[in-house]
Design a protein around this motif. Structure first.
Motif, PDB file in Angstrom:
ATOM      1  N   UNK B 115     -21.797  29.855  42.043  1.00 30.38           N
ATOM      2  CA  UNK B 115     -22.243  31.233  42.220  1.00 30.38           C
ATOM      3  C   UNK B 115     -21.234  32.198  41.592  1.00 30.38           C
ATOM      4  N   UNK B 116     -19.955  31.870  41.729  1.00 27.80           N
ATOM      5  CA  UNK B 116     -18.911  32.675  41.090  1.00 27.80           C
ATOM      6  C   UNK B 116     -19.038  32.614  39.586  1.00 27.80           C
ATOM      7  N   UNK B 117     -19.341  31.407  39.055  1.00 29.80           N
ATOM      8  CA  UNK B 117     -19.531  31.237  37.624  1.00 29.80           C
ATOM      9  C   UNK B 117     -20.690  32.088  37.115  1.00 29.80           C
ATOM     10  N   UNK B 118     -21.763  32.113  37.900  1.00 30.65           N
ATOM     11  CA  UNK B 118     -22.941  32.907  37.519  1.00 30.65           C
ATOM     12  C   UNK B 118     -22.597  34.386  37.372  1.00 30.65           C
ATOM     13  N   UNK B 119     -21.760  34.867  38.308  1.00 31.69           N
ATOM     14  CA  UNK B 119     -21.445  36.302  38.312  1.00 31.69           C
ATOM     15  C   UNK B 119     -20.591  36.705  37.109  1.00 31.69           C
ATOM     16  N   UNK B 120     -19.951  35.725  36.453  1.00 33.40           N
ATOM     17  CA  UNK B 120     -19.071  36.079  35.339  1.00 33.40           C
ATOM     18  C   UNK B 120     -19.788  35.994  33.993  1.00 33.40           C
ATOM     19  N   UNK B 121     -21.071  35.654  34.014  1.00 30.34           N
ATOM     20  CA  UNK B 121     -21.801  35.611  32.740  1.00 30.34           C
ATOM     21  C   UNK B 121     -21.949  37.047  32.216  1.00 30.34           C
ATOM     22  N   UNK B 122     -21.524  37.280  30.953  1.00 30.32           N
ATOM     23  CA  UNK B 122     -21.550  38.650  30.427  1.00 30.32           C
ATOM     24  C   UNK B 122     -22.967  39.229  30.431  1.00 30.32           C
ATOM     25  N   UNK B 123     -23.068  40.493  30.793  1.00 27.57           N
ATOM     26  CA  UNK B 123     -24.362  41.200  30.821  1.00 27.57           C
ATOM     27  C   UNK B 123     -25.099  41.047  29.489  1.00 27.57           C
ATOM     28  N   UNK B 124     -24.322  41.114  28.384  1.00 28.16           N
ATOM     29  CA  UNK B 124     -24.915  41.070  27.053  1.00 28.16           C
ATOM     30  C   UNK B 124     -25.782  39.844  26.830  1.00 28.16           C
ATOM     31  N   UNK B 125     -25.315  38.679  27.356  1.00 30.60           N
ATOM     32  CA  UNK B 125     -26.073  37.446  27.168  1.00 30.60           C
ATOM     33  C   UNK B 125     -27.405  37.529  27.887  1.00 30.60           C
TER      34      UNK B 125
END
Lengths: 249, 229
Positions: B115-125
């Motif tokens: 879940x932490x990993x998900x939150x760090x996905x850049x908005x741009x992607x």
């Protein structure tokens, strides 16, 4: 002056070592022999016996609870001076530790559910699950003679009863007095009973010669002192009184 | 020194290592499959779903694994009702109990890591996926899950190692994995150093293999996140 101070300091360091009480370990999961009461105090037959021996032999003793799996290695390594925990004397143990004179001859029994109708023999228990405390004479006995049964081994003396009432084990083998006091007399043990013959060291070598206090192999001085203490409480009736109090015999 | 005792019992150690590996791989796979959807729900817009997942991870991360194992193995067995139910043939097995607890416990940690990993996905992607008209499933498979896993790898690698070491607790419910074998030898030969040193060496070797595998995966899948190239 400095030297004097140094000698004084050294003697301070050495003093507690000389006066330190004996460290005696017991596995307090084995009522009525050794257990912990509601106040966190060690109680039981072995505890009272050890205290009486220490008093008779004029030894200062500190009995402490220890985990079963570390007791004999701890004695060998010198962490403990002695062990009292219904330890049976066997040849295998004699090779690594010394024993006091034998102070009692326990009876071993199987225990199972009342309606289980088990026949206690290697054939009768084939395919059944036997619960036992690891590294005990009972473990050695069923391992050697009950090869067709599944043997489940536990670190404490109390866990096998959970397995029995939980239905994971069909039968458990232990000291008869321990089965009666810690299980059959309790609410959870009311549907269970002793089964099979009374077993002693005469029936199988795995059960050993009897129960004694274990002492470090090289500590012959302590063996003599403890034996003297045992002889004293045998003579003055303390041991008889203790047997009467706990087992009514 | 009593190394001959260890040598005599090498076969037992091999069996123990087999059980440890089996417990680890099975628990890891199941915990991974459990954590994958839960990581998304953990970040869900629905407050109910989010809070349900938080409740689960809090309970399983907030209590010691050993306590959980004892509760499931010894605790559940005290209920007559459960002992009569169709679940009992499963729950009476120490292997099933241990696996269940390992999966639920590791699943909780893995959920939080993912879940932490998900939150760090850049908005741009995410915006790019929307701009290309990705369906939610396609976005999940092409953007969210790869992004989440690659960013979680270092932490997840640690969790895998912790889980493998945590399987040593299985010996407390009669399973003879590496630690159980060492303990059994201790109790029957009255020596403590050598059996546990042997066990430690086996764990060390297994950990080294696992670390190498994680590093390989990082190089293969997460290289783009490294700063030094």
């Amino acid at each position: 002056m400095l030297r004097l101070k140094l000698v004084f300091a050294l003697s301070l360091l050495a003093a507690p070592a000389l006066a330190a009480p004996l460290n005696i370990a017991t596995d307090a999961t084995f009522p009525p022999f050794e257990s912990i009461d509601a106040n966190g105090k060690l109680v039981g037959y072995d505890i009272e016996l050890m205290e009486a021996v220490c008093k008779a032999a004029e030894l200062e003793c500190n009995i402490a609870n220890a985990a079963w799996d570390g007791m004999i290695p701890g004695l060998i390594d010198g962490k403990y001076d002695a062990l009292i925990s219904q330890l049976t004397v066997t040849d295998k143990r004699r090779r690594v530790i010394a024993f006091s004179d034998i102070y009692s001859h326990p009876t071993f029994r199987f225990v199972a559910k009342k309606d289980a109708a088990l026949h206690i023999s290697p054939e009768g228990l084939a395919g059944k699950t036997i619960a036992v405390q690891t590294g005990t004479p009972m473990d050695a006995y069923v391992t050697a003679h009950y090869k067709q049964s599944t043997i489940k081994r536990y670190d404490t003396g109390s866990a096998p009863y959970l397995e029995l009432t939980g239905g994971r084990a069909d039968v458990h083998i232990s000291y008869q007095a321990q089965i009666v006091h810690s299980f059959l007399k309790s609410e959870s043990g009311k549907d269970y009973e002793l089964v099979g013959p009374e077993l002693t060291g005469k029936d199988a070598p795995e059960f050993g010669e009897g129960v004694a206090i274990a002492i470090g192999k090289r500590n012959t001085e302590l063996v003599e002192k403890v034996n003297a203490g045992l002889a004293k409480i045998r003579e003055d009736g303390t041991l008889d009184a203790l047997n009467q109090q706990y087992f009514g015999q | 020194m009593n190394w001959d005792v260890v040598v005599e019992n090498l076969r037992l150690y091999a069996q123990g290592a087999g059980l440890t590996i089996w417990l680890t791989l099975l628990s890891l796979s199941a915990a991974f499959l459990l954590a994958l959807p839960l990581a998304f729900l953990r970040n869900s817009r629905s407050r109910f779903l989010r809070r349900s997942v938080i409740a689960y991870t809090t309970v399983f991360r907030g209590t010691p694994l050993l306590v959980q194992l004892f509760l499931v193995y010894f605790g559940l067995a005290q209920f007559e009702l459960l002992r009569g139910s169709f679940l009992w043939p499963w729950l009476s097995s120490p292997l099933v109990c241990a696996l269940l607890v390992f999966v639920l416990n590791s699943g909780a940690y893995t959920t939080e890591i993912f879940a932490g990993g998900l939150r760090t996905i850049p908005k741009g992607e995410i915006e790019a996926a929307q701009a290309y008209g990705f369906t939610p499933l396609r976005a999940a498979l092409r953007i969210f899950i790869p992004g989440m896993l690659s960013r979680s790898l270092p932490l997840y690698g640690n969790e895998m190692i912790m889980l493998m070491h945590a399987t040593s607790l299985a010996s407390t419910v009669t399973l003879m994995e590496i630690t159980g074998v060492a303990r059994n030898i201790t109790l029957n030969y009255y020596i403590q150093l050598e059996p546990y040193v042997a066990a430690a060496l086996i764990y060390l070797a297994l950990t080294a293999i696992l670390v190498a595998a994680v590093q390989l995966a990082e190089r293969r899948f997460a290289n783009f996140l490294r700063l030094d190239h």
